[in-house]
Design a protein around this motif. Sequence first.
Motif, short mmCIF file in Angstrom:
data_model
loop_
_atom_site.label_atom_id
_atom_site.label_comp_id
_atom_site.label_asym_id
_atom_site.label_seq_id
_atom_site.Cartn_x
_atom_site.Cartn_y
_atom_site.Cartn_z
N ARG A 60 -3.59 7.22 -0.93
CA ARG A 60 -3.17 5.82 -0.95
C ARG A 60 -2.27 5.60 -2.17
O ARG A 60 -2.40 6.33 -3.17
CB ARG A 60 -4.38 4.90 -1.04
CG ARG A 60 -5.21 4.86 0.21
CD ARG A 60 -6.34 3.83 0.09
NE ARG A 60 -7.11 3.80 1.31
CZ ARG A 60 -8.12 4.62 1.58
NH1 ARG A 60 -8.49 5.52 0.70
NH2 ARG A 60 -8.76 4.53 2.73
N ARG A 72 0.86 0.58 -9.34
CA ARG A 72 0.88 0.66 -7.88
C ARG A 72 2.16 0.08 -7.30
O ARG A 72 2.74 0.66 -6.39
CB ARG A 72 -0.36 -0.01 -7.28
CG ARG A 72 -0.48 0.31 -5.78
CD ARG A 72 -1.51 -0.54 -5.07
NE ARG A 72 -1.39 -1.96 -5.25
CZ ARG A 72 -0.46 -2.73 -4.65
NH1 ARG A 72 0.43 -2.21 -3.86
NH2 ARG A 72 -0.43 -4.01 -4.88
N THR A 76 4.56 2.12 -4.81
CA THR A 76 4.87 1.58 -3.49
C THR A 76 6.37 1.54 -3.25
O THR A 76 6.85 1.89 -2.17
CB THR A 76 4.24 0.18 -3.32
OG1 THR A 76 2.82 0.30 -3.47
CG2 THR A 76 4.55 -0.42 -1.97
N GLU A 90 3.43 7.14 6.72
CA GLU A 90 2.17 6.43 6.55
C GLU A 90 1.16 6.98 7.54
O GLU A 90 1.50 7.27 8.68
CB GLU A 90 2.34 4.94 6.83
CG GLU A 90 2.98 4.17 5.74
CD GLU A 90 3.01 2.68 6.04
OE1 GLU A 90 2.21 2.19 6.88
OE2 GLU A 90 3.85 2.01 5.43
N LYS A 97 -7.55 -1.57 6.17
CA LYS A 97 -7.49 -0.55 5.11
C LYS A 97 -6.02 -0.25 4.81
O LYS A 97 -5.18 -0.23 5.70
CB LYS A 97 -8.17 0.75 5.56
CG LYS A 97 -9.65 0.63 5.79
CD LYS A 97 -10.37 0.94 4.52
CE LYS A 97 -11.87 1.02 4.78
NZ LYS A 97 -12.59 1.35 3.61
N ARG A 98 -5.75 -0.02 3.54
CA ARG A 98 -4.40 0.37 3.15
C ARG A 98 -4.13 1.78 3.68
O ARG A 98 -5.02 2.63 3.66
CB ARG A 98 -4.24 0.33 1.64
CG ARG A 98 -4.32 -1.07 1.08
CD ARG A 98 -3.92 -1.06 -0.38
NE ARG A 98 -4.06 -2.36 -0.96
CZ ARG A 98 -3.06 -3.23 -1.09
NH1 ARG A 98 -1.86 -2.90 -0.68
NH2 ARG A 98 -3.27 -4.40 -1.62
#
Length: 144
Positions: A60, A72, A76, A90, A97-98
């Motif tokens: 993640r 983060r 990202t 991804e 959920k991420r």
Amino acid sequence: MKIKDKLNRLNQKDEVIAWKTIMSAHGATYRKLEKNLNEVECGIPRFRILYFLYFEGPLRPMEIAEKSSASRPNITTFLKRMKIDKLVIEQKLKEGKRPKYKLTKKGEKMFEKIFPEHIKKVSSIVKPMPSELLDYLTNLKIRA
């Protein structure tokens, strides 16, 4: 005693000299490695993401951020760019959920191409350290 004299004495403490040496060595090493990676169109942030996803992925964004000491949001942003470049995809998880990210074949090939040369450069700059020193530095990182 004047404040400047007190600060000069503090600045000469062994611990401060060690800290300044570590910071200077980090800066010089970072710049040299960054220059090399930029020549193959892969900056250090992108390289670190490739590295963690190759050896420890899928991950993640928060996990990558923690491992690389970056925020983060920055991770990202890099992941979005890498997704556009078809280096990562991804991995959808349960709803809410991420997602986790993993390397594509293109991302794996890119990393496998640049990693050996990068390690040659690292080896030309960094010399092995005694395990006691490595343990100490590792524990500093953990406590931070």
